[in-house]
Write a protein that holds these residues in place. Structure first.
Motif, short mmCIF file in Angstrom:
data_model
loop_
_atom_site.label_atom_id
_atom_site.label_comp_id
_atom_site.label_asym_id
_atom_site.label_seq_id
_atom_site.Cartn_x
_atom_site.Cartn_y
_atom_site.Cartn_z
N ASN A 165 0.83 -1.20 0.00
CA ASN A 165 0.00 0.00 0.00
C ASN A 165 0.87 1.25 0.00
O ASN A 165 0.59 2.22 -0.71
N ARG A 216 -3.96 4.90 0.39
CA ARG A 216 -2.91 3.89 0.39
C ARG A 216 -1.95 4.06 1.55
O ARG A 216 -1.34 3.09 2.01
N PRO A 264 -6.40 1.46 -1.57
CA PRO A 264 -5.70 0.25 -1.11
C PRO A 264 -6.01 -1.01 -1.91
O PRO A 264 -5.35 -2.04 -1.71
#
Length: 415
Positions: free
Chosen positions: A134, A284, A338
């Motif tokens: 991520n 993320r 993500p």
């Protein structure tokens, strides 16, 4: 002396820096298009050929990642990808004839595809893969945000060729870092550990071979063939194709949606669209650590994110004004963020250790198909029925991802 003074931190930092460069490479393209069209004297349809050439190179790199890693190892595979990118961008900086400019996009796509696929595969073998991946893709978002600003600033006093020269020069220290910091082979579950976690040897530059289970009969027949026969990997590839198609569709057509359906000014629509990409990047960075603290698995976190994507698309569709539309676009990007890296992180749960690099390469390559086909389809539908269809389409694609993710989770086997 190891790069950056810490043999375990160096590969992670280099991976993040490489994805910033990949994001810059993606971000400068749109800003350079008018200059390319004017310089070469071509129209928008003709310049669009470069997108297909670059995508073809990227897909080729995805299918070749597994065999490339088996033959060359992590260190040399990254050096090959980086070296090809440097040579291709230096060639573009020399302003080649248009036909050659189109052809060299294959090399650019291949080089970036190798870098992205190898680094995804390297970090996917980490105990903290979900968080690391991520962060990795968040740094791509950082580059994508900076790319348009950097290119627009440079074009005020330099020709478009200078942008490619700067990117080529920026990649040179990365290639040197690959040869210094990465292992010849990626030890499973070792070399990509989170740099904040203390651990002892083996060091990333040690020539340690991975411990790989004996290949099955199908694997001996060819890595790519074995991967394509895996229902779990095929489902994951389709999942990412839908994801990238949704991400790019909203990114490309969101501006038009805001102007035509919500009567926003060009400036306001531009800011809201930027908020979408900002949300993608922040998602993320932030969601995975938060999910870890809450005790959510990667599968559970993805379910939650897909639910958030669906709700955000509905909110943006029904938004009565700029404030709600801004929140909707930001949240849509935030929850989308993500999903791609987390899908990469669970690949070791979908196939055998030996097939992980090839599976990630195939997934990375197939995602490009969705990134090209679905935005085109969204535009075609918007042309005939109206751009209001963008958000209903986003809702349908999010629901399709939920269905696909459920089938993927059912096939997961803890590594």
């Amino acid at each position: 002396m190891p790069v950056l003074g810490n043999p375990r931190r160096a590969p992670i930092v280099l991976a993040y820096a490489t994805f910033v460069l990949a994001g810059l490479n993606a971000g400068v393209g749109g800003v350079l298009l008018p200059a390319l069209i004017g310089d070469y004297g071509v129209d928008m349809t003709t310049i669009g050929i470069t997108f297909f050439a670059s995508s073809a190179g990227f897909m080729l790199a995805g299918s070749a990642t597994g065999p490339l890693l088996e033959r060359l190892g992590t260190r040399l595979a990254l050096a090959v990808g980086g070296g090809l990118y440097v040579m291709a961008t230096l060639y573009m900086a020399a302003r080649p004839p248009f036909v050659a400019f189109v052809a060299v996009q294959l090399v650019v796509g291949y080089g970036t595809g190798v870098l992205e696929s190898v680094l995804n595969a390297y970090l996917a073998e980490s105990p903290s893969a979900t968080t690391l991946l991520n962060r990795l893709h968040a740094f791509f978002g950082v580059g994508a945000l900076l790319g348009p600003l950097t290119a627009a600033w440079m074009l005020t006093f330099l020709p478009w060729t200078a942008v490619w020269l700067v990117l080529a020069v920026a990649c040179l220290p990365l290639v040197a870092g690959f040869l210094t910091a990465y292992p010849r082979r990626a030890p499973a579950g070792d070399g990509a550990a989170d740099p904040l976690v203390k651990a002892g040897p083996p060091y990333p530059d040690a020539p340690v071979l991975p411990t790989v289970p004996e290949a099955s009969g199908s694997e001996r027949g060819g890595l790519l063939t074995a991967v394509m026969r895996s229902p779990a990997v095929v489902l994951a590839s389709v999942f990412l194709a839908v994801y990238v198609g949704l991400e790019i569709s909203v990114g490309n057509w969101g501006f038009t949606f805001l102007v035509e359906e919500h009567a926003q000014t060009g400036l306001t629509a531009g800011y809201i669209s930027s908020g979408y990409w900002l949300g993608l990047t922040l998602g993320r960075f932030l969601i995975s650590p938060l999910a870890t603290r809450m005790g959510l698995t990667a599968a559970g976190m993805t379910y939650a994110c897909l639910a958030g994507v669906t709700a955000s698309a509905v909110l943006t569709w029904a938004a009565p004004g700029a404030v709600v539309a801004t929140a909707g676009f930001f949240l849509l990007g935030f929850f989308l963020g993500p999903i791609f890296p987390t899908a990469m992180a669970v690949v070791p749960d979908l196939t055998t250790t030996r097939l992980v690099p090839t599976a990630i390469g195939v997934m990375n390559g197939v995602s490009v198909i969705g990134g090209a086909a679905l935005p085109w389809l969204t535009g075609a539908i918007g042309q005939s029925a109206g751009i209001w269809t963008l958000m209903p389409s986003a809702v349908l694609l999010a629901l399709l991802q939920l269905a696909l993710w459920r089938m993927i989770v059912a096939r997961m086997t803890p590594a």
